[in-house]
Design a protein around this motif. Structure first.
Motif, PDB file in Angstrom:
ATOM      1  N   ALA A   1       0.829  -1.201   0.000  1.00 49.93           N
ATOM      2  CA  ALA A   1       0.000   0.000   0.000  1.00 49.93           C
ATOM      3  C   ALA A   1       0.866   1.255   0.000  1.00 49.93           C
ATOM      4  O   ALA A   1       0.573   2.232  -0.709  1.00 49.93           O
ATOM      5  CB  ALA A   1      -0.935  -0.002   1.200  1.00 49.93           C
ATOM      6  N   ARG A   2       1.942   1.246   0.767  1.00 45.34           N
ATOM      7  CA  ARG A   2       2.827   2.412   0.830  1.00 45.34           C
ATOM      8  C   ARG A   2       3.558   2.613  -0.500  1.00 45.34           C
ATOM      9  O   ARG A   2       3.682   3.728  -0.993  1.00 45.34           O
ATOM     10  CB  ARG A   2       3.837   2.249   1.967  1.00 45.34           C
ATOM     11  CG  ARG A   2       4.727   3.435   2.153  1.00 45.34           C
ATOM     12  CD  ARG A   2       3.935   4.643   2.592  1.00 45.34           C
ATOM     13  NE  ARG A   2       4.841   5.744   2.833  1.00 45.34           N
ATOM     14  CZ  ARG A   2       4.580   6.996   2.514  1.00 45.34           C
ATOM     15  NH1 ARG A   2       3.426   7.308   2.000  1.00 45.34           N
ATOM     16  NH2 ARG A   2       5.455   7.930   2.742  1.00 45.34           N
TER      17      ARG A   2
ATOM     18  N   LYS B   1       3.190   5.877  -3.044  1.00 42.17           N
ATOM     19  CA  LYS B   1       4.334   6.659  -3.511  1.00 42.17           C
ATOM     20  C   LYS B   1       4.379   6.694  -5.042  1.00 42.17           C
ATOM     21  O   LYS B   1       4.703   7.709  -5.631  1.00 42.17           O
ATOM     22  CB  LYS B   1       5.645   6.096  -2.979  1.00 42.17           C
ATOM     23  CG  LYS B   1       5.890   6.337  -1.513  1.00 42.17           C
ATOM     24  CD  LYS B   1       6.081   7.797  -1.200  1.00 42.17           C
ATOM     25  CE  LYS B   1       7.479   8.237  -1.524  1.00 42.17           C
ATOM     26  NZ  LYS B   1       7.767   9.613  -1.105  1.00 42.17           N
ATOM     27  N   LEU B   2       4.044   5.592  -5.684  1.00 39.74           N
ATOM     28  CA  LEU B   2       4.044   5.555  -7.145  1.00 39.74           C
ATOM     29  C   LEU B   2       2.930   6.416  -7.731  1.00 39.74           C
ATOM     30  O   LEU B   2       3.089   6.995  -8.806  1.00 39.74           O
ATOM     31  CB  LEU B   2       3.920   4.111  -7.642  1.00 39.74           C
ATOM     32  CG  LEU B   2       5.136   3.227  -7.405  1.00 39.74           C
ATOM     33  CD1 LEU B   2       4.803   1.787  -7.763  1.00 39.74           C
ATOM     34  CD2 LEU B   2       6.333   3.721  -8.188  1.00 39.74           C
TER      35      LEU B   2
ATOM     36  N   GLY C   1      13.865   5.950  -1.824  1.00 37.63           N
ATOM     37  CA  GLY C   1      13.248   4.952  -0.954  1.00 37.63           C
ATOM     38  C   GLY C   1      11.935   5.465  -0.385  1.00 37.63           C
ATOM     39  O   GLY C   1      11.355   6.423  -0.895  1.00 37.63           O
ATOM     40  N   PHE C   2      11.477   4.843   0.674  1.00 33.14           N
ATOM     41  CA  PHE C   2      10.236   5.257   1.308  1.00 33.14           C
ATOM     42  C   PHE C   2      10.277   4.869   2.772  1.00 33.14           C
ATOM     43  O   PHE C   2      11.101   4.075   3.195  1.00 33.14           O
ATOM     44  CB  PHE C   2       9.014   4.633   0.616  1.00 33.14           C
ATOM     45  CG  PHE C   2       8.939   3.131   0.743  1.00 33.14           C
ATOM     46  CD1 PHE C   2       8.113   2.559   1.688  1.00 33.14           C
ATOM     47  CD2 PHE C   2       9.676   2.305  -0.074  1.00 33.14           C
ATOM     48  CE1 PHE C   2       8.036   1.181   1.816  1.00 33.14           C
ATOM     49  CE2 PHE C   2       9.603   0.926   0.038  1.00 33.14           C
ATOM     50  CZ  PHE C   2       8.777   0.368   0.987  1.00 33.14           C
ATOM     51  N   SER C   3       9.392   5.470   3.537  1.00 33.56           N
ATOM     52  CA  SER C   3       9.324   5.146   4.961  1.00 33.56           C
ATOM     53  C   SER C   3       7.884   4.782   5.318  1.00 33.56           C
ATOM     54  O   SER C   3       6.946   5.154   4.628  1.00 33.56           O
ATOM     55  CB  SER C   3       9.794   6.324   5.807  1.00 33.56           C
ATOM     56  OG  SER C   3       8.982   7.441   5.564  1.00 33.56           O
ATOM     57  N   ILE C   4       7.774   4.046   6.396  1.00 33.60           N
ATOM     58  CA  ILE C   4       6.473   3.652   6.930  1.00 33.60           C
ATOM     59  C   ILE C   4       6.464   4.055   8.397  1.00 33.60           C
ATOM     60  O   ILE C   4       7.411   3.731   9.122  1.00 33.60           O
ATOM     61  CB  ILE C   4       6.238   2.134   6.792  1.00 33.60           C
ATOM     62  CG1 ILE C   4       6.137   1.754   5.316  1.00 33.60           C
ATOM     63  CG2 ILE C   4       5.002   1.697   7.546  1.00 33.60           C
ATOM     64  CD1 ILE C   4       5.917   0.294   5.069  1.00 33.60           C
ATOM     65  N   PRO C   5       5.430   4.759   8.824  1.00 31.88           N
ATOM     66  CA  PRO C   5       5.370   5.115  10.247  1.00 31.88           C
ATOM     67  C   PRO C   5       5.460   3.858  11.122  1.00 31.88           C
ATOM     68  O   PRO C   5       4.811   2.853  10.864  1.00 31.88           O
ATOM     69  CB  PRO C   5       4.004   5.783  10.388  1.00 31.88           C
ATOM     70  CG  PRO C   5       3.692   6.293   9.021  1.00 31.88           C
ATOM     71  CD  PRO C   5       4.302   5.301   8.072  1.00 31.88           C
TER      72      PRO C   5
ATOM     73  N   LYS D   1      15.361   1.395   1.676  1.00 29.12           N
ATOM     74  CA  LYS D   1      16.183   1.802   0.535  1.00 29.12           C
ATOM     75  C   LYS D   1      15.996   0.768  -0.569  1.00 29.12           C
ATOM     76  O   LYS D   1      16.084  -0.430  -0.332  1.00 29.12           O
ATOM     77  CB  LYS D   1      17.663   1.878   0.920  1.00 29.12           C
ATOM     78  CG  LYS D   1      17.967   2.825   2.054  1.00 29.12           C
ATOM     79  CD  LYS D   1      17.823   4.243   1.600  1.00 29.12           C
ATOM     80  CE  LYS D   1      18.224   5.179   2.726  1.00 29.12           C
ATOM     81  NZ  LYS D   1      18.136   6.554   2.374  1.00 29.12           N
ATOM     82  N   LEU D   2      15.745   1.234  -1.785  1.00 30.51           N
ATOM     83  CA  LEU D   2      15.518   0.324  -2.899  1.00 30.51           C
ATOM     84  C   LEU D   2      16.666   0.300  -3.896  1.00 30.51           C
ATOM     85  O   LEU D   2      16.716  -0.548  -4.762  1.00 30.51           O
ATOM     86  CB  LEU D   2      14.228   0.719  -3.630  1.00 30.51           C
ATOM     87  CG  LEU D   2      12.970   0.723  -2.766  1.00 30.51           C
ATOM     88  CD1 LEU D   2      11.772   1.166  -3.586  1.00 30.51           C
ATOM     89  CD2 LEU D   2      12.712  -0.656  -2.181  1.00 30.51           C
TER      90      LEU D   2
END
Length: 67
Positions: free
Chosen positions: A19-20, A24-25, A42-46, A53-54
């Motif tokens: 879902a995250r 982002k996409l 990259g992305f973060s999740i609470p 990091k991708l």
């Protein structure tokens, strides 16, 4: 993801990650979304300990590669 967690908890974690990534996409690139921004930043999740990091960049010089 904790491999010792019950299957339902693992499935919930997978859904949360997907879902995250999807959100982002779907975010416009000029607002920090898009494929390239997701790969580079990259992305973060609470609640997660650190951002995901991708993409890993190669060393900038030969000295860094030997270490």
């Amino acid at each position: 993801m904790n491999p010792d967690a019950p299957a339902s908890a693992q499935e919930a974690t997978k859904e949360r990650l997907l879902a995250r990534i999807t959100s982002k996409l779907e975010t416009p690139e000029n607002q920090g979304g898009g494929t390239i921004n997701l790969l580079r930043k990259g992305f973060s999740i609470p609640g997660a300990r650190r951002p995901f990091k991708l993409l890993a960049y190669p060393p900038q010089d030969q000295h860094s590669a030997r270490r």
